[in-house]
Design an enzyme around this catalytic site. Structure first.
Site, PDB file in Angstrom:
ATOM      1  CB  SER A 138      -0.750  -0.056   1.331  1.00  0.00           C
ATOM      2  OG  SER A 138      -1.568   1.216   1.565  1.00  0.00           O
ATOM      3  CE1 TYR A 151      -4.226  -1.760   5.712  1.00  0.00           C
ATOM      4  CE2 TYR A 151      -3.752   0.340   5.059  1.00  0.00           C
ATOM      5  CZ  TYR A 151      -4.102  -0.741   4.720  1.00  0.00           C
ATOM      6  OH  TYR A 151      -4.084  -1.197   3.515  1.00  0.00           O
TER       7      TYR A 151
HETATM    8  P1  NDP Z   1     -11.618  -5.859   0.228  1.00  0.00           P
HETATM    9  O1  NDP Z   1     -12.307  -5.623   1.639  1.00  0.00           O
HETATM   10  O2  NDP Z   1     -12.557  -5.499  -1.041  1.00  0.00           O
HETATM   11  O3  NDP Z   1     -11.202  -7.271  -0.134  1.00  0.00           O
HETATM   12  C1  NDP Z   1     -10.410  -7.868   0.861  1.00  0.00           C
HETATM   13  C2  NDP Z   1     -10.061  -9.342   0.419  1.00  0.00           C
HETATM   14  O4  NDP Z   1      -9.249  -9.918   1.790  1.00  0.00           O
HETATM   15  C3  NDP Z   1     -11.588 -10.053   0.544  1.00  0.00           C
HETATM   16  O5  NDP Z   1     -11.626 -10.928  -0.327  1.00  0.00           O
HETATM   17  C4  NDP Z   1     -11.425 -10.841   1.834  1.00  0.00           C
HETATM   18  O6  NDP Z   1     -12.017 -12.300   1.626  1.00  0.00           O
HETATM   19  C5  NDP Z   1      -9.986 -11.175   2.120  1.00  0.00           C
HETATM   20  N1  NDP Z   1      -9.835 -11.320   3.510  1.00  0.00           N
HETATM   21  C6  NDP Z   1      -9.843 -10.489   4.350  1.00  0.00           C
HETATM   22  N2  NDP Z   1      -9.522 -10.968   5.795  1.00  0.00           N
HETATM   23  C7  NDP Z   1      -9.330 -12.176   5.480  1.00  0.00           C
HETATM   24  C8  NDP Z   1      -8.976 -13.126   6.135  1.00  0.00           C
HETATM   25  N3  NDP Z   1      -8.632 -13.089   7.696  1.00  0.00           N
HETATM   26  N4  NDP Z   1      -8.691 -14.534   5.723  1.00  0.00           N
HETATM   27  C9  NDP Z   1      -8.624 -14.815   4.547  1.00  0.00           C
HETATM   28  N5  NDP Z   1      -9.206 -13.856   3.549  1.00  0.00           N
HETATM   29  C10 NDP Z   1      -9.293 -12.606   4.208  1.00  0.00           C
HETATM   30  O7  NDP Z   1     -10.468  -4.856  -0.006  1.00  0.00           O
HETATM   31  P2  NDP Z   1      -9.063  -4.407  -0.850  1.00  0.00           P
HETATM   32  O8  NDP Z   1      -9.513  -5.349  -2.325  1.00  0.00           O
HETATM   33  O9  NDP Z   1      -9.274  -2.923  -1.374  1.00  0.00           O
HETATM   34  O10 NDP Z   1      -7.852  -5.107  -0.317  1.00  0.00           O
HETATM   35  C11 NDP Z   1      -6.919  -5.869  -0.685  1.00  0.00           C
HETATM   36  C12 NDP Z   1      -5.693  -5.672  -0.462  1.00  0.00           C
HETATM   37  O11 NDP Z   1      -5.384  -4.385  -1.020  1.00  0.00           O
HETATM   38  C13 NDP Z   1      -5.453  -5.600   1.173  1.00  0.00           C
HETATM   39  O12 NDP Z   1      -4.147  -6.048   1.459  1.00  0.00           O
HETATM   40  C14 NDP Z   1      -5.408  -4.166   1.300  1.00  0.00           C
HETATM   41  O13 NDP Z   1      -4.643  -3.705   2.373  1.00  0.00           O
HETATM   42  C15 NDP Z   1      -4.869  -3.676   0.222  1.00  0.00           C
HETATM   43  N6  NDP Z   1      -5.001  -2.338  -0.287  1.00  0.00           N
HETATM   44  C16 NDP Z   1      -6.186  -1.678  -0.448  1.00  0.00           C
HETATM   45  C17 NDP Z   1      -6.361  -0.345  -0.871  1.00  0.00           C
HETATM   46  C18 NDP Z   1      -7.715   0.408  -0.892  1.00  0.00           C
HETATM   47  O14 NDP Z   1      -7.726   1.578  -1.080  1.00  0.00           O
HETATM   48  N7  NDP Z   1      -8.767  -0.568  -1.152  1.00  0.00           N
HETATM   49  C19 NDP Z   1      -5.230   0.357  -1.019  1.00  0.00           C
HETATM   50  C20 NDP Z   1      -4.084  -0.052  -0.920  1.00  0.00           C
HETATM   51  C21 NDP Z   1      -3.746  -1.600  -0.521  1.00  0.00           C
HETATM   52  P3  NDP Z   1     -13.374 -12.914   2.748  1.00  0.00           P
HETATM   53  O15 NDP Z   1     -13.787 -11.516   3.723  1.00  0.00           O
HETATM   54  O16 NDP Z   1     -14.216 -13.352   2.171  1.00  0.00           O
HETATM   55  O17 NDP Z   1     -12.412 -13.785   3.599  1.00  0.00           O
HETATM   56  C1  8X3 Z   2      -5.333   1.602   1.655  1.00  0.00           C
HETATM   57  C2  8X3 Z   2      -4.863   3.068   1.106  1.00  0.00           C
HETATM   58  O1  8X3 Z   2      -4.552   5.304   2.254  1.00  0.00           O
HETATM   59  O2  8X3 Z   2      -6.457   3.839   3.040  1.00  0.00           O
HETATM   60  O3  8X3 Z   2      -3.993   0.894   2.007  1.00  0.00           O
HETATM   61  O4  8X3 Z   2      -4.169   3.476   3.815  1.00  0.00           O
HETATM   62  S1  8X3 Z   2      -5.104   3.958   2.625  1.00  0.00           S
END
Ligand code: NDP
Ligand code: 8X3
Length: 250
Positions: A138, A151
């Protein structure tokens, strides 16, 4: 021969968009998450394009993670591409009032979960002397912002682990990359704010990155020639200048 990719967090957001992008390219898929209905519907949507196997486990549970990935049938067990994507933020609180449950969740999922999944898959990559691991970090792994404390720490750890993997796996010819997005419109903020209406405002007044934007870059990274490794990518939407600077319309 068709490559096989394992994607964690494939039930939503970036992981699900990556599954769709890979399916278009005919990559065989192992899709992971905890919500079985979501896994079933993604599998149904993509099965016309490629072979799909689903695994339901919580990455926080070491034994469940080892058992689930260890149970992969022969046709799916040689993972060529690992997308360590499962993760989330829990809460947005100053350090002095942050919840220890939130801290545990972020460290256990974003850091330890990524390590557990990697631990099971890396041996088959070192044995075959090939593979590509992409860790979804991220912008929060590069820059702190107010109330981001734990985080941001978890994502800084993802970047440190990525570099450590790249160094240790270098003798085996395994590629290791980090893709680091800024604000992406997914279920991320619903999870962070636990359904609170604060989540609704995060993506208002500007055009945030979409999960498909990240999926395209992930596909770009995995489709480079053998001698090229995209080691680290920072992605922002045009409106975002840094973690704390976002140009919004009133
Ligand atoms: P979502 O919440 O849309 O997706 C998160 C995914 O992670 C889901 O498929 C969920 O599946 C899975 N997950 C969460 N907890 C668990 C667990 N304990 N075990 C197994 N699977 C898990 O978020 P994003 O797509 O945005 O996030 C994906 C990645 O991108 C993360 O690592 C996040 O930190 C990162 N990220 C996101 C950003 C944003 O602004 N959205 C920016 C930068 C990075 P389920 O609930 O079915 O288990
Ligand atoms: C997700 C982006 O700026 O919410 O990793 O931390 S931010």
């Amino acid at each position: 021969m068709k490559k096989t990719a394992l994607i964690t967090g494939a039930t939503s957001g970036i992981g699900r968009a990556t599954a769709h992008e890979f399916a278009k390219q005919g990559i065989k898929l192992v899709l992971c998450g905890r919500r079985q209905q979501r896994l079933d519907s993604v599998q149904k949507a993509l099965s016309r394009e490629t072979d799909v196997h689903t695994l339901n486990f919580d990455v926080r549970d070491k034994n469940a993670t080892f058992n689930a990935i260890g149970s992969l049938p022969d046709a799916f067990k040689n993972i060529d591409i690992l997308i360590n994507n499962a993760g989330n933020a829990h809460g947005l609180d100053p350090i002095e009032t942050g919840s220890t449950d939130d801290w545990d969740a972020m460290i256990d999922i974003n850091v330890k979960g990524l390590l557990y999944v990697s631990k099971v898959i890396i041996p088959s990559m070192t044995e075959r002397k090939s593979g590509h691991i992409i860790n979804i970090g991220s912008s929060a792994g590069k820059e702190l912002y107010p109330k981001g404390n734990v985080y941001c720490a978890s994502k800084h750890a993802v970047l440190a682990i990525t570099e450590g993997m790249r160094i240790d796996l270098n003798p085996y010819g395994i590629k290791v990359s980090a893709i680091n997005p800024g604000l992406v419109e997914t279920e991320f903020s619903q999870v962070r704010f636990k359904g609170d209406s604060a989540a609704n405002n995060v993506y208002k007044g500007y055009k945030p990155l979409q999960p498909e934007d990240i999926a395209e870059v992930i596909h770009f990274a995995i489709s480079r020639p053998a001698h090229v490794n995209i080691a680290d990518v920072l992605m922002f939407c045009t409106a975002q200048g840094s973690s704390t600077i976002v140009k919004k319309e009133n």
